[in-house]
Design an enzyme around this catalytic site. Structure first.
Site, PDB file in Angstrom:
ATOM      1  N   ARG A 177      -3.915 -11.166  26.312  1.00  0.00           N
ATOM      2  CA  ARG A 177      -4.727 -12.100  25.530  1.00  0.00           C
ATOM      3  C   ARG A 177      -6.234 -11.919  25.640  1.00  0.00           C
ATOM      4  NH1 ARG A 177      -0.916 -17.035  27.261  1.00  0.00           N
ATOM      5  NH2 ARG A 177      -1.337 -15.938  29.204  1.00  0.00           N
ATOM      6  N   GLY A 233      -8.984   5.725   1.254  1.00  0.00           N
ATOM      7  CA  GLY A 233      -9.639   6.555   2.266  1.00  0.00           C
ATOM      8  C   GLY A 233     -11.117   6.256   2.398  1.00  0.00           C
ATOM      9  N   ASP A 291       0.852  -1.201   0.000  1.00  0.00           N
ATOM     10  CA  ASP A 291       0.000   0.000   0.000  1.00  0.00           C
ATOM     11  C   ASP A 291       0.888   1.253   0.000  1.00  0.00           C
ATOM     12  OD1 ASP A 291      -2.428   1.389   0.229  1.00  0.00           O
ATOM     13  OD2 ASP A 291      -2.359   1.364   2.427  1.00  0.00           O
ATOM     14  N   HIS A 292       0.606   2.198  -0.870  1.00  0.00           N
ATOM     15  CA  HIS A 292       1.346   3.474  -0.930  1.00  0.00           C
ATOM     16  C   HIS A 292       2.863   3.303  -0.966  1.00  0.00           C
ATOM     17  CE1 HIS A 292      -2.162   6.005  -0.544  1.00  0.00           C
ATOM     18  NE2 HIS A 292      -2.602   5.234   0.430  1.00  0.00           N
ATOM     19  N   LYS A 320     -13.158  12.679   7.919  1.00  0.00           N
ATOM     20  CA  LYS A 320     -13.366  12.914   6.486  1.00  0.00           C
ATOM     21  C   LYS A 320     -14.478  13.938   6.278  1.00  0.00           C
ATOM     22  CE  LYS A 320     -12.586   7.954   5.639  1.00  0.00           C
ATOM     23  NZ  LYS A 320     -11.138   7.847   5.557  1.00  0.00           N
ATOM     24  N   ARG A 339      -8.713  -0.035  12.869  1.00  0.00           N
ATOM     25  CA  ARG A 339      -8.059   0.561  14.047  1.00  0.00           C
ATOM     26  C   ARG A 339      -9.097   0.958  15.098  1.00  0.00           C
ATOM     27  NH1 ARG A 339      -3.077   4.184  11.722  1.00  0.00           N
ATOM     28  NH2 ARG A 339      -2.530   2.779  10.031  1.00  0.00           N
ATOM     29  N   HIS A 377      -7.875  10.009   3.826  1.00  0.00           N
ATOM     30  CA  HIS A 377      -7.446   9.001   4.797  1.00  0.00           C
ATOM     31  C   HIS A 377      -7.798   9.433   6.222  1.00  0.00           C
ATOM     32  CE1 HIS A 377      -4.733   7.938   1.385  1.00  0.00           C
ATOM     33  NE2 HIS A 377      -5.075   6.727   1.771  1.00  0.00           N
ATOM     34  N   ASN A 398     -10.345   0.517  -0.062  1.00  0.00           N
ATOM     35  CA  ASN A 398      -9.319   0.429   0.991  1.00  0.00           C
ATOM     36  C   ASN A 398      -9.853   0.799   2.374  1.00  0.00           C
ATOM     37  OD1 ASN A 398      -7.618  -0.009  -1.153  1.00  0.00           O
ATOM     38  ND2 ASN A 398      -6.101   1.506  -0.520  1.00  0.00           N
TER      39      ASN A 398
HETATM   40  P1  13P Z   1      -8.925   4.810   5.576  1.00  0.00           P
HETATM   41  O1  13P Z   1      -8.049   5.704   6.396  1.00  0.00           O
HETATM   42  O2  13P Z   1     -10.197   5.492   5.196  1.00  0.00           O
HETATM   43  O3  13P Z   1      -9.168   3.499   6.213  1.00  0.00           O
HETATM   44  O4  13P Z   1      -8.146   4.528   4.188  1.00  0.00           O
HETATM   45  C1  13P Z   1      -7.186   3.509   4.113  1.00  0.00           C
HETATM   46  C2  13P Z   1      -6.397   3.558   2.850  1.00  0.00           C
HETATM   47  O5  13P Z   1      -6.725   4.212   1.890  1.00  0.00           O
HETATM   48  C3  13P Z   1      -5.182   2.730   2.817  1.00  0.00           C
HETATM   49  O6  13P Z   1      -4.455   2.920   1.651  1.00  0.00           O
HETATM   50  O1  G3H Z   2      -3.161   5.063   3.470  1.00  0.00           O
HETATM   51  C1  G3H Z   2      -2.526   4.895   4.494  1.00  0.00           C
HETATM   52  C2  G3H Z   2      -2.825   3.701   5.327  1.00  0.00           C
HETATM   53  O2  G3H Z   2      -3.925   3.951   6.131  1.00  0.00           O
HETATM   54  C3  G3H Z   2      -1.607   3.240   6.060  1.00  0.00           C
HETATM   55  O3  G3H Z   2      -1.405   3.888   7.259  1.00  0.00           O
HETATM   56  O4  G3H Z   2       1.069   4.295   7.184  1.00  0.00           O
HETATM   57  O5  G3H Z   2      -0.191   4.413   9.331  1.00  0.00           O
HETATM   58  O6  G3H Z   2       0.213   2.219   8.214  1.00  0.00           O
HETATM   59  P1  G3H Z   2       0.000   3.693   8.037  1.00  0.00           P
HETATM   60 ZN    ZN Z   3      -4.589   4.924   0.890  1.00  0.00          ZN
END
Ligand code: 13P
Ligand code: G3H
Ligand code: ZN
Length: 325
Positions: free
Chosen positions: A290, A221, A93-94, A192, A269, A188, A263
């Site tokens: 646990r 997001g 991701d990213h 929002k 979280r 993200h 996504n």
């Molecule tokens: P959210 O922050 O809306 O869950 O988006 C996650 C996301 O785009 C991860 O790439």
């Molecule tokens: O788009 C970003 C994701 O929500 C990842 O978040 O870099 O905190 O793991 P993170």
């Molecule tokens: Zn993202």
């Protein structure tokens, strides 16, 4: 079974979206695999054909750096063995260019995202093209991003810039990317739509129209930031004010317009945070990790089932599997 997102999107296009869920630790991984097989309480529950779904497990650079990326890979390989009925893609991701190459060379990821959306149009194409060439040589598919979401993306606080439909076709053609993340109003994180609610379906429609038939789009997001979970967090000592997300009834209309991957990180979280806060609030003498971990895995699996129903992917697992043979 680990497959590419391309195989999943071919089945989903125009009908439903595949959930792409971020993981960072063991409990999220177990909850995610269980939830996508419609198992809630235990690994040994039977698979539920009515709710089981193909999915995308995604790993951010932050997740890879949380401890050692090899822990994540080992955990996912093990989950794939423990849950042999699963059908998933493993996705970066990213990614930066460097992170993409690392994942491509690792032989483990079936899909990477190169996020050069902060660069100018021509530079974004140039970087994406380099990654595509390296990835395709190894049978790995590439997601790229055009336009910029608001909110925090990894360590970058972005300013919003919706995807320009007039640029989308040229971008896809010249970069060779296999799917395109588009900025259509989401951001993200848990806060929002400050001021304005909802997705820009007009922009999405235009993007779909200019691209070739069945070209898969991606929505980042996309957490819905359920008020129920925000309230549970706040009632257990949290301080999350004015949190809001994407209305869940907008997922399927987006899928009908070519969004094949949605996504979700923040929602996972929130579930984690609520369960752990409540657990320690309700049993202040406990210091064992646990008990909340067990409750979380069940709650997260249930949440995944719910989300997949909203995406329309619940109940699609067996149908997808048939297309893979
Ligand atoms: P959210 O922050 O809306 O869950 O988006 C996650 C996301 O785009 C991860 O790439
Ligand atoms: O788009 C970003 C994701 O929500 C990842 O978040 O870099 O905190 O793991 P993170
Ligand atoms: Zn993202």
């Amino acid at each position: 079974m680990i497959v590419t997102t391309e195989q999943l999107f071919a089945h989903a296009y125009g009908k439903y979206a595949v959930g792409a869920y971020n993981i960072n630790n063991l409990e999220q991984t177990v909850g995610l695999f269980r939830g996508n097989l419609g198992k809630s309480k235990s690994n040994d529950d039977p698979v539920d054909p009515a709710t089981s779904a193909p999915f995308i497990l995604q790993i951010s650079r932050g997740a890879r750096g949380y401890s050692d990326k090899r822990f994540l890979e080992a955990m996912i390989r093990t989950a794939d063995e423990i849950f042999p009925e699963s059908v998933l893609a493993v996705h970066l991701d990213h990614g930066t260019e460097e992170a993409c190459y690392d994942c491509i060379e690792s032989g483990f990821y079936s899909s990477v995202m190169i996020d050069a959306s902060g660069e100018e149009f021509a530079k974004n194409i140039e970087i994406t093209r380099r990654v595509v060439d390296r990835a395709h040589a190894k049978g790995i598919v590439v997601e790229a991003e055009l336009g910029q979401l608001g909110g925090v993306e990894e360590d970058i606080v972005g300013s919003v810039s919706l995807t320009d439909p007039d640029q989308a076709a040229e971008f896809v053609e010249r970069s060779g990317c296999d799917s395109l993340a588009v900025a259509i109003g989401t951001s993200h994180g848990a806060y929002k739509f400050a001021g304005k609610q909802g997705l820009h379906f007009d922009v999405l429609k235009k993007i779909q129209k200019v691209l070739s038939e069945k070209y898969p789009l991606v929505m980042h997001g996309s957490s819905s930031v359920p008020q129920e979970w925000v309230e549970r967090i706040n009632n257990a000592g949290g301080k999350m004010h004015s949190a809001s997300g994407v209305p869940e009834d907008q997922y399927l209309p987006a899928a009908k317009l070519g969004v094949c991957k949605i996504n979700i990180d923040t929602d996972g979280r929130l579930v984690w945070c609520a369960i752990h806060r409540e657990s320690f609030r309700d049993d202040p003498a406990n210091f064992d990790l646990r008990p909340p971990g067990k409750i979380f895995m069940v709650a997260y699996a249930d949440y995944i089932v719910h989300k997949n129903k909203m995406f329309g992917s619940a109940g699609q697992l067996e149908l997808v599997r048939k297309t893979l043979k």
